[in-house]
Design an enzyme around this catalytic site. Structure first.
Site, PDB file in Angstrom:
ATOM      1  N   ALA A 231       0.853  -1.200   0.000  1.00 33.58           N
ATOM      2  CA  ALA A 231       0.000   0.000   0.000  1.00 33.58           C
ATOM      3  C   ALA A 231       0.885   1.245   0.000  1.00 33.58           C
ATOM      4  CB  ALA A 231      -0.931  -0.004   1.208  1.00 33.58           C
ATOM      5  N   ASN A 232       0.272   2.412   0.163  1.00 29.69           N
ATOM      6  CA  ASN A 232       1.006   3.670   0.283  1.00 29.69           C
ATOM      7  C   ASN A 232       0.322   4.529   1.345  1.00 29.69           C
ATOM      8  OD1 ASN A 232      -1.105   5.335  -1.067  1.00 29.69           O
ATOM      9  ND2 ASN A 232      -0.524   4.092  -2.852  1.00 29.69           N
ATOM     10  N   ARG A 233       0.831   5.735   1.554  1.00 27.80           N
ATOM     11  CA  ARG A 233       0.376   6.569   2.658  1.00 27.80           C
ATOM     12  C   ARG A 233      -0.824   7.463   2.324  1.00 27.80           C
ATOM     13  NH1 ARG A 233       4.422   6.312   6.564  1.00 27.80           N
ATOM     14  NH2 ARG A 233       6.475   5.674   5.780  1.00 27.80           N
ATOM     15  N   SER A 234      -1.418   7.295   1.168  1.00 29.55           N
ATOM     16  CA  SER A 234      -2.546   8.161   0.790  1.00 29.55           C
ATOM     17  C   SER A 234      -3.713   8.006   1.759  1.00 29.55           C
ATOM     18  CB  SER A 234      -3.014   7.831  -0.629  1.00 29.55           C
ATOM     19  OG  SER A 234      -4.175   8.555  -0.941  1.00 29.55           O
ATOM     20  N   ALA A 297      -4.060   7.310  -5.366  1.00 29.46           N
ATOM     21  CA  ALA A 297      -2.651   6.893  -5.428  1.00 29.46           C
ATOM     22  C   ALA A 297      -2.633   5.381  -5.637  1.00 29.46           C
ATOM     23  CB  ALA A 297      -1.926   7.284  -4.147  1.00 29.46           C
TER      24      ALA A 297
END
Length: 425
Positions: A231-234, A297
């Site tokens: 995943a990412n930090r969005s 994102a």
């Protein structure tokens, strides 16, 4: 008055009079001086002290003031200005203007002026739709009176809604700027102006009425096994704010959201997905659209073979994670040979060479506009503020750091001025 531009504000007797206090402040921020006439009915909603404090000079109320009328004050007020603005323009004031009545300071100044006049109607929907008001408005428009609004929405009266809400302060400000420039205010020009305003935080109601806006938001989660994912930090805050702003502008909004800890925006159809492939499927199912804004994102890669059971440590070599590229949702939609939305907007979150990478992405993806931002520092992904650059084939426009909801409103105002005529769905 010493300012290079000035307006005479006539404040009518309606609950919307409180909005004029904000308008006076906005005018001052733009270097536009204001003198004010407060009608007897208007004084039931705002006080002369509040008006004069914001305007920076006394508020005029009385036609028969011995001090003011010794110099024929109503004539001087009506002509020592660049523009007269009537807000709120009540049914009573509109009727007086249409029939040339002059029984108080406001109506006398309006009859005596040789300047352009802009009115912002505000009244109950039935009053606005009454044949008498329609006749009066037709006469005023024939006389060359400029009009902004009214908007459609809830009224002060409980349970009532419809056309009759006074234009918001920023809508009025946009119309005033256009009128001072010698132009005739209209919705499209006002929308474009609002998109360029520093800190513009409101969009004209109905600016995207009848349009279908498709928006993606948040991250995607790409499974490794049943309990782990890439995943990412969005946080989805920017995409969700854009969806709310589009809905406030009257659009039918479909929001395709990855996993976020945010409530669904009110008035928005929200489709919840997990992975990039699920997001692409939801996007394609939601087409056609007039505007597509890809703020999500999306993870660039996913695990080639996610396991159905939790991966266990066995004390030996680390398990291999073979990655494959996810589908490029922005490019897929922007390059559609049929059913491509007339306006496609992408986002570029970069940590270096932000403008150069955004320009390259614009060309490669085939979209019409890239909204680029630098996420290399702390507090952007997951934070409440953003600094964005609008990148098109014609150039770059950089906005100051703003709260994400203000970025959203400015972006929707900007986009509303770009969307081609016609409807896609």
């Amino acid at each position: 008055m010493s300012a290079s531009r000035s307006v005479l504000l006539i404040i009518g007797g309606g609950i919307a009079a409180y909005k004029v206090l904000e308008l006076i402040r906005r005018l001052k921020d733009r270097g536009i001086a204001s003198r004010c006439i407060l009608t007897k009915a208007g004084a039931q909603f705002v006080t002369p002290l509040a008006v004069s404090s914001l305007a920076g000079e006394r508020c005029f109320t009385d036609l028969f003031s011995l001090t003011d009328e010794a110099d024929i004050g109503h004539i001087q007020l009506s002509r020592s200005t660049d523009l007269i603005v009537v807000a709120p323009a009540t049914a009573d004031l509109i009727a007086k203007m249409a029939n040339g009545l002059a029984d108080d300071l406001a109506s006398t100044a309006l009859l005596a002026t040789d300047k352009r006049v802009l009115i912002a109607p505000a009244m109950n929907p039935r009053m606005w739709q009454h044949p008498a008001t329609r006749r009066n408005m037709a006469q005023l428009e024939k006389d060359g009176i400029l009009v902004v609004g009214p908007n459609t929405g809830a009224m002060a009266e409980r349970g009532e809604s419809g056309p009759g809400r006074m234009a918001e302060p920023l809508e009025l400000l946009a119309a005033i700027e256009l009128a001072l420039a010698g132009e005739k205010p209209n919705a499209q020009r006002a929308i474009g102006f609002l998109g360029r305003l520093p800190g513009g935080d409101q969009v004209p109601h109905g600016a995207l009425a009848g349009r279908h806006v498709l928006i993606t938001s948040g991250p995607t989660h790409e499974p490794i096994d049943p309990v782990r994912y890439i995943a990412n930090r969005s946080s989805g805050k920017q995409g969700h704010a854009i969806a709310a702003a589009a809905a406030a502008a009257g659009a039918r909004v479909t929001l395709v959201s990855g996993p976020v800890a945010l409530p669904d925006p009110p008035g928005v159809e929200t489709i919840h997905v997990e992975s990039a492939r699920e997001m692409l499927n939801a996007v394609e199912t939601s087409l056609p659209a007039d505007i597509a804004i890809f703020a999500a994102a999306v993870a660039d890669w996913r695990v080639a073979d996610a396991t159905s059971n939790k991966m266990k440590k066995d004390g030996n070599a680390l398990p291999p994670l073979a990655l494959v590229e996810n589908p490029d949702i922005l490019a897929t939609v922007a390059h559609r040979k049929s059913g491509r939305p007339p306006l496609v907007v992408g986002f570029a979150a970069e940590t270096q060479n932000v403008i150069d990478y955004a320009r390259a992405k614009l060309a490669k993806k085939g979209c019409d506009l890239i909204v680029a931002n630098d996420v290399g520092g702390t507090g952007v992904m997951g934070g409440d503020a953003n600094t964005v650059h609008l990148v098109t084939a014609d150039g770059v426009e950089t906005w100051p750091t703003l709260p994400k909801d203000e970025v959203a409103s400015r972006l929707i105002a900007h986009i509303a001025g770009l969307v081609p005529a016609g409807r896609a769905g």
